[in-house]
Design a protein around this motif. Structure first.
Motif, PDB file in Angstrom:
ATOM      1  N   MET A   1       8.765 -19.797 -21.883  1.00 19.74           N
ATOM      2  CA  MET A   1       9.929 -19.107 -21.351  1.00 19.74           C
ATOM      3  C   MET A   1      10.365 -18.043 -22.348  1.00 19.74           C
ATOM      4  N   LYS A   2      10.849 -16.925 -21.830  1.00 15.28           N
ATOM      5  CA  LYS A   2      11.482 -15.887 -22.639  1.00 15.28           C
ATOM      6  C   LYS A   2      12.840 -15.589 -22.028  1.00 15.28           C
ATOM      7  N   PHE A   3      13.787 -15.146 -22.863  1.00 14.04           N
ATOM      8  CA  PHE A   3      15.085 -14.744 -22.359  1.00 14.04           C
ATOM      9  C   PHE A   3      14.922 -13.525 -21.451  1.00 14.04           C
ATOM     10  N   GLU A   4      15.832 -13.395 -20.469  1.00 11.45           N
ATOM     11  CA  GLU A   4      15.843 -12.249 -19.573  1.00 11.45           C
ATOM     12  C   GLU A   4      17.260 -11.711 -19.447  1.00 11.45           C
ATOM     13  N   VAL A   5      17.374 -10.385 -19.417  1.00 14.44           N
ATOM     14  CA  VAL A   5      18.679  -9.735 -19.261  1.00 14.44           C
ATOM     15  C   VAL A   5      19.314 -10.184 -17.943  1.00 14.44           C
ATOM     16  N   GLY A   6      20.592 -10.514 -18.009  1.00 11.14           N
ATOM     17  CA  GLY A   6      21.345 -10.914 -16.825  1.00 11.14           C
ATOM     18  C   GLY A   6      21.302 -12.403 -16.524  1.00 11.14           C
ATOM     19  N   LYS A   7      20.602 -13.168 -17.360  1.00 14.09           N
ATOM     20  CA  LYS A   7      20.510 -14.610 -17.125  1.00 14.09           C
ATOM     21  C   LYS A   7      21.297 -15.368 -18.196  1.00 14.09           C
ATOM     22  N   PHE A   8      21.504 -16.655 -17.927  1.00  9.22           N
ATOM     23  CA  PHE A   8      22.348 -17.507 -18.764  1.00  9.22           C
ATOM     24  C   PHE A   8      21.529 -18.701 -19.239  1.00  9.22           C
ATOM     25  N   LEU A  27      18.180  -3.287 -38.329  1.00 16.68           N
ATOM     26  CA  LEU A  27      17.855  -4.500 -39.071  1.00 16.68           C
ATOM     27  C   LEU A  27      16.869  -5.402 -38.341  1.00 16.68           C
ATOM     28  N   TYR A  28      17.070  -5.623 -37.045  1.00 19.31           N
ATOM     29  CA  TYR A  28      16.270  -6.598 -36.300  1.00 19.31           C
ATOM     30  C   TYR A  28      15.195  -5.978 -35.424  1.00 19.31           C
ATOM     31  N   GLY A  29      15.171  -4.674 -35.264  1.00 16.90           N
ATOM     32  CA  GLY A  29      14.210  -4.028 -34.380  1.00 16.90           C
ATOM     33  C   GLY A  29      14.587  -4.268 -32.927  1.00 16.90           C
ATOM     34  N   ASP A  30      13.581  -4.411 -32.041  1.00 17.80           N
ATOM     35  CA  ASP A  30      13.853  -4.676 -30.622  1.00 17.80           C
ATOM     36  C   ASP A  30      14.408  -6.078 -30.463  1.00 17.80           C
ATOM     37  N   THR A  45      22.924 -10.949 -31.810  1.00 19.42           N
ATOM     38  CA  THR A  45      21.574 -10.498 -31.478  1.00 19.42           C
ATOM     39  C   THR A  45      20.697 -11.725 -31.291  1.00 19.42           C
ATOM     40  N   VAL A  46      19.752 -11.615 -30.352  1.00 18.63           N
ATOM     41  CA  VAL A  46      18.844 -12.717 -30.048  1.00 18.63           C
ATOM     42  C   VAL A  46      17.428 -12.161 -30.009  1.00 18.63           C
ATOM     43  N   GLY A  47      16.506 -12.834 -30.666  1.00 13.08           N
ATOM     44  CA  GLY A  47      15.122 -12.398 -30.693  1.00 13.08           C
ATOM     45  C   GLY A  47      14.470 -12.428 -29.322  1.00 13.08           C
ATOM     46  N   LYS A  48      13.447 -11.610 -29.154  1.00 12.49           N
ATOM     47  CA  LYS A  48      12.759 -11.497 -27.874  1.00 12.49           C
ATOM     48  C   LYS A  48      11.509 -12.365 -27.782  1.00 12.49           C
ATOM     49  N   ASP A  49      11.095 -12.980 -28.872  1.00 14.88           N
ATOM     50  CA  ASP A  49       9.896 -13.819 -28.876  1.00 14.88           C
ATOM     51  C   ASP A  49      10.140 -15.125 -28.131  1.00 14.88           C
ATOM     52  N   GLN A  50       9.076 -15.685 -27.615  1.00 11.69           N
ATOM     53  CA  GLN A  50       9.159 -16.957 -26.904  1.00 11.69           C
ATOM     54  C   GLN A  50       9.694 -18.056 -27.817  1.00 11.69           C
ATOM     55  N   SER A  51       9.400 -17.985 -29.102  1.00 12.22           N
ATOM     56  CA  SER A  51       9.867 -19.014 -30.040  1.00 12.22           C
ATOM     57  C   SER A  51      11.392 -19.049 -30.143  1.00 12.22           C
ATOM     58  N   CYS A  52      12.057 -17.954 -29.799  1.00 11.07           N
ATOM     59  CA  CYS A  52      13.522 -17.889 -29.868  1.00 11.07           C
ATOM     60  C   CYS A  52      14.198 -18.703 -28.781  1.00 11.07           C
ATOM     61  N   THR A  53      13.441 -19.107 -27.765  1.00 16.03           N
ATOM     62  CA  THR A  53      14.023 -19.865 -26.659  1.00 16.03           C
ATOM     63  C   THR A  53      13.846 -21.371 -26.829  1.00 16.03           C
ATOM     64  N   ALA A  54      13.324 -21.800 -27.977  1.00 13.29           N
ATOM     65  CA  ALA A  54      13.114 -23.235 -28.202  1.00 13.29           C
ATOM     66  C   ALA A  54      14.415 -23.997 -27.981  1.00 13.29           C
ATOM     67  N   ASN A  55      14.356 -25.050 -27.202  1.00 16.89           N
ATOM     68  CA  ASN A  55      15.480 -25.937 -26.894  1.00 16.89           C
ATOM     69  C   ASN A  55      16.555 -25.302 -26.023  1.00 16.89           C
ATOM     70  N   PHE A  56      16.264 -24.155 -25.383  1.00 19.54           N
ATOM     71  CA  PHE A  56      17.157 -23.536 -24.405  1.00 19.54           C
ATOM     72  C   PHE A  56      16.608 -23.784 -23.009  1.00 19.54           C
TER      73      PHE A  56
END
Length: 69
Positions: A1-8, A27-30, A45-56
């Motif tokens: 899973m990856k985060f998506e704009v407009g979702k919770f 500082l963080y890039g994209d 800010t929230v990272g765009k990598d799949q690893s950033c969604t761990a436990n979400f």
């Protein structure tokens, strides 16, 4: 899973995120800009990598809005 704009999303610890938009920062890039709700609210800010969604997991807008009632 990856985060998506407009979702919770909700983390296993109870922190909720609303993904607002994408941004290119010095500082963080994209990255994503998100509103965080957990006993208040802040913009982060929230990272765009799949690893950033761990436990979400994705939640409904109604569940997100419960943070503000």
């Amino acid at each position: 899973m990856k985060f998506e704009v407009g979702k919770f999303y909700k983390h296993n610890t109870g922190i909720c995120l609303s993904i607002l938009c994408e941004a290119k920062t010095t500082l963080y890039g994209d990255t994503y800009i998100a509103e965080q709700a957990c006993g208040g609210s802040s913009i982060i800010t929230v990272g765009k990598d799949q690893s950033c969604t761990a436990n979400f997991h994705e939640i409904s807008k109604e569940e997100w809005m419960e943070n503000f009632s």
